[in-house]
Design an enzyme around this catalytic site. Structure first.
Site, PDB file in Angstrom:
ATOM      1  N   ASP A 262       0.830  -1.201   0.000  1.00 46.09           N
ATOM      2  CA  ASP A 262       0.000   0.000   0.000  1.00 46.09           C
ATOM      3  C   ASP A 262       0.866   1.254   0.000  1.00 46.09           C
ATOM      4  O   ASP A 262       2.088   1.195   0.174  1.00 46.09           O
ATOM      5  CB  ASP A 262      -0.996  -0.014   1.161  1.00 46.09           C
ATOM      6  CG  ASP A 262      -0.326   0.022   2.526  1.00 46.09           C
ATOM      7  OD1 ASP A 262       0.535   0.897   2.749  1.00 46.09           O
ATOM      8  OD2 ASP A 262      -0.668  -0.813   3.383  1.00 46.09           O
ATOM      9  N   ILE A 263       0.250   2.391  -0.208  1.00 42.19           N
ATOM     10  CA  ILE A 263       0.995   3.632  -0.433  1.00 42.19           C
ATOM     11  C   ILE A 263       1.882   4.003   0.750  1.00 42.19           C
ATOM     12  O   ILE A 263       2.975   4.546   0.572  1.00 42.19           O
ATOM     13  CB  ILE A 263       0.021   4.793  -0.773  1.00 42.19           C
ATOM     14  CG1 ILE A 263       0.798   6.038  -1.219  1.00 42.19           C
ATOM     15  CG2 ILE A 263      -0.920   5.087   0.392  1.00 42.19           C
ATOM     16  CD1 ILE A 263      -0.082   7.119  -1.824  1.00 42.19           C
TER      17      ILE A 263
END
Length: 243
Positions: free
Chosen positions: A106-107
């Site tokens: 994820d970011i």
């Protein structure tokens, strides 16, 4: 049970032709599965178990490529982002042509991300029953007592795909104050963050250091290296012990 794909998609995955071209080839009677002619593009096959031959077609890619990339936090693992955020492929540039990410980070997360042109490898590493170990260093905030660790080790209930899901047993150890080493054999969306939340912890940093036999090592953030063929065998692992 191993996932099956349409014969049309299988020819594309094998690097024999595009999916559009595959339909014509199959309907023309030029494809056999385990020696039997198949003319239905939607026929389901198992790439790992069945022999597929397409008359007159050869592999277009002579050698596959797999790379290890040290993903920095703040970028997304998609080729294009509808919100205009910086992507892994923006960082990699032309080297990423033809590569697909093996799973995602994820970011907010950082660490090892594998990318490959090898569709069989991609399927083997991402199918639900693959049991490939993924190792993380996780900095958390909250009470790391014995009961909390045992919950994480044995499985907790999280939301996954719109339903409740109990995570598989995992290896969870304290390696430094407020820092866990977690080894999972699955990869639901934002799984570690959801597992932490389920036991009253907050993730402050999530960093992946290993996938199967491939380790991040000293690879600098934002850099990549080719993955040697010797690193690929043995990707599939046993169910991890709880301690």
């Amino acid at each position: 049970m191993r996932p099956r794909v349409s014969l049309q998609r299988a020819l594309s995955k094998l690097g024999l032709c595009s999916r559009a071209e595959a339909e014509e080839v199959i309907k023309g009677g030029r494809v056999t599965v385990n020696g039997n002619k198949v003319i239905d593009p939607a026929y389901r096959v198992d790439l790992g178990l069945q022999r597929i031959h397409a008359e007159g077609l050869a592999h277009r890619v002579s050698a596959s490529q797999t790379i290890a990339f040290h993903k920095p936090p703040g970028i997304v693992t998609t080729r294009k982002d509808e919100r205009g955020r910086h992507t892994v492929f923006d960082v990699l540039g032309s080297i990423a042509n033809g590569l697909k990410a093996v799973g995602r980070l994820d970011i907010e997360s950082s660490g090892l991300l594998l990318l490959t042109t090898d569709h069989r490898l991609l399927d083997n590493l991402t199918r639900p029953d693959a049991l490939v170990e993924k190792e993380y260093e996780v900095v958390v905030e909250g009470n790391l007592d014995h009961a909390t660790l045992e919950q994480l080790r044995h499985g907790v209930s999280i939301s996954a795909g719109g339903r409740r899901y109990t995570t598989r047993p995992a290896r969870v150890d304290i390696v430094r104050p407020s820092t866990l080493r977690m080894i999972l054999t699955e990869g639901k969306n934002r799984q570690i963050r959801k597992m932490a939340q389920a036991v009253g912890l907050t993730v402050r940093r999530l960093h992946r250091v290993r996938v199967g036999n491939v380790s991040l090592g000293s690879l600098p953030e934002g850099s990549w290296r080719p993955v040697a063929a010797a690193e690929i065998p043995g990707m599939t692992s046993r169910k991890p012990s709880l301690r």
